[in-house]
Design a protein around this motif. Structure first.
Motif, PDB file in Angstrom:
ATOM      1  N   ALA A   1      66.222  37.947  44.896  1.00  0.00           N
ATOM      2  CA  ALA A   1      65.556  36.956  44.042  1.00  0.00           C
ATOM      3  C   ALA A   1      64.776  35.954  44.896  1.00  0.00           C
ATOM      4  CB  ALA A   1      66.580  36.233  43.169  1.00  0.00           C
TER       5      ALA A   1
ATOM      6  N   HIS B   1      74.116  46.803  44.952  1.00  0.00           N
ATOM      7  CA  HIS B   1      73.687  45.436  44.679  1.00  0.00           C
ATOM      8  C   HIS B   1      74.903  44.586  44.331  1.00  0.00           C
ATOM      9  CE1 HIS B   1      69.509  46.782  44.503  1.00  0.00           C
ATOM     10  NE2 HIS B   1      69.992  47.839  43.888  1.00  0.00           N
TER      11      HIS B   1
ATOM     12  N   ALA C   1      69.327  40.552  36.097  1.00  0.00           N
ATOM     13  CA  ALA C   1      70.155  39.886  37.105  1.00  0.00           C
ATOM     14  C   ALA C   1      69.284  39.099  38.079  1.00  0.00           C
ATOM     15  CB  ALA C   1      71.009  40.902  37.857  1.00  0.00           C
ATOM     16  N   LEU C   2      68.156  39.683  38.494  1.00  0.00           N
ATOM     17  CA  LEU C   2      67.235  38.967  39.387  1.00  0.00           C
ATOM     18  C   LEU C   2      66.692  37.715  38.715  1.00  0.00           C
ATOM     19  CD1 LEU C   2      65.029  41.611  41.235  1.00  0.00           C
ATOM     20  CD2 LEU C   2      66.782  40.127  42.189  1.00  0.00           C
TER      21      LEU C   2
ATOM     22  N   ALA D   1      68.767  30.398  39.041  1.00  0.00           N
ATOM     23  CA  ALA D   1      69.820  29.618  39.690  1.00  0.00           C
ATOM     24  C   ALA D   1      69.323  28.983  40.991  1.00  0.00           C
ATOM     25  CB  ALA D   1      71.040  30.500  39.966  1.00  0.00           C
ATOM     26  N   VAL D   2      68.539  29.737  41.762  1.00  0.00           N
ATOM     27  CA  VAL D   2      67.979  29.181  42.999  1.00  0.00           C
ATOM     28  C   VAL D   2      67.024  28.043  42.660  1.00  0.00           C
ATOM     29  CG1 VAL D   2      66.508  29.654  45.008  1.00  0.00           C
ATOM     30  CG2 VAL D   2      68.271  31.297  44.341  1.00  0.00           C
TER      31      VAL D   2
ATOM     32  N   GLN E   1      68.158  35.885  36.512  1.00  0.00           N
ATOM     33  CA  GLN E   1      69.229  34.878  36.509  1.00  0.00           C
ATOM     34  C   GLN E   1      69.413  34.269  37.895  1.00  0.00           C
ATOM     35  OE1 GLN E   1      72.552  37.041  34.880  1.00  0.00           O
ATOM     36  NE2 GLN E   1      71.874  36.697  32.778  1.00  0.00           N
ATOM     37  N   HIS E   2      69.371  35.095  38.924  1.00  0.00           N
ATOM     38  CA  HIS E   2      69.518  34.578  40.293  1.00  0.00           C
ATOM     39  C   HIS E   2      68.332  33.697  40.673  1.00  0.00           C
ATOM     40  CE1 HIS E   2      73.171  36.398  41.959  1.00  0.00           C
ATOM     41  NE2 HIS E   2      72.940  37.385  41.101  1.00  0.00           N
ATOM     42  N   GLU E   3      67.143  34.115  40.289  1.00  0.00           N
ATOM     43  CA  GLU E   3      65.962  33.311  40.588  1.00  0.00           C
ATOM     44  C   GLU E   3      66.046  31.952  39.895  1.00  0.00           C
ATOM     45  OE1 GLU E   3      61.125  33.519  40.085  1.00  0.00           O
ATOM     46  OE2 GLU E   3      62.257  35.393  40.057  1.00  0.00           O
TER      47      GLU E   3
ATOM     48  N   PHE F   1      76.404  40.259  44.475  1.00  0.00           N
ATOM     49  CA  PHE F   1      75.894  38.915  44.240  1.00  0.00           C
ATOM     50  C   PHE F   1      74.917  38.495  45.337  1.00  0.00           C
ATOM     51  CE2 PHE F   1      75.901  34.363  44.835  1.00  0.00           C
ATOM     52  CZ  PHE F   1      75.805  33.860  43.546  1.00  0.00           C
TER      53      PHE F   1
ATOM     54  N   LEU G   1      71.562  40.461  45.416  1.00  0.00           N
ATOM     55  CA  LEU G   1      70.727  40.056  44.288  1.00  0.00           C
ATOM     56  C   LEU G   1      70.139  38.666  44.516  1.00  0.00           C
ATOM     57  CD1 LEU G   1      72.804  41.491  41.340  1.00  0.00           C
ATOM     58  CD2 LEU G   1      70.516  42.229  42.049  1.00  0.00           C
ATOM     59  N   ARG G   2      70.939  37.754  45.067  1.00  0.00           N
ATOM     60  CA  ARG G   2      70.440  36.396  45.321  1.00  0.00           C
ATOM     61  C   ARG G   2      69.318  36.432  46.361  1.00  0.00           C
ATOM     62  NH1 ARG G   2      72.401  31.266  43.725  1.00  0.00           N
ATOM     63  NH2 ARG G   2      73.042  32.602  42.024  1.00  0.00           N
TER      64      ARG G   2
END
Length: 107
Positions: free
Chosen positions: A92, A83, A32-33, A39-40, A35-37, A85, A88-89
């Protein structure tokens, strides 16, 4: 590199940085991290066909954090024990801060 008072990256690193160790032992949270990383990074540095992705910059990540946390304040978000959204964002973001050396010290 000195951080000015109220630096959004320093604040996020102090608040959510400890969650990095919580997430490192859970494969699902690591994914999940990741994916968030991604996305950022995609929001900050759009992929260009055939070009190498450049490093994330301190100012642009700081602007992203300010916008993200402003939106959380607008919706009266409260940090949960687990945790979601937003945690997690922000976690990340802490990994980006650490991996790109954006505070000038290990975070």
């Amino acid at each position: 590199m000195n951080d000015s008072p109220g630096c959004p990256l320093a604040d996020v690193a102090a608040t959510y940085g400890p969650r990095l160790s919580e997430c490192s032992s859970e494969p699902g949270l690591v994914a999940a991290l990741d994916q968030h990383e991604a996305a950022v990074c995609d929001a900050l540095v759009p992929a260009r066909r055939g070009a190498r992705r450049r490093a994330v910059g301190r100012e642009e990540l700081g602007d992203y954090v300010l916008g993200f946390t402003d939106r959380l304040a607008e919706v009266a978000w409260v940090e949960p024990a687990g945790h979601d959204f937003a945690t997690l964002r922000l976690t990340a973001v802490c990994r980006l801060i650490r991996d790109h050396g954006l505070l000038g010290t290990a975070s």
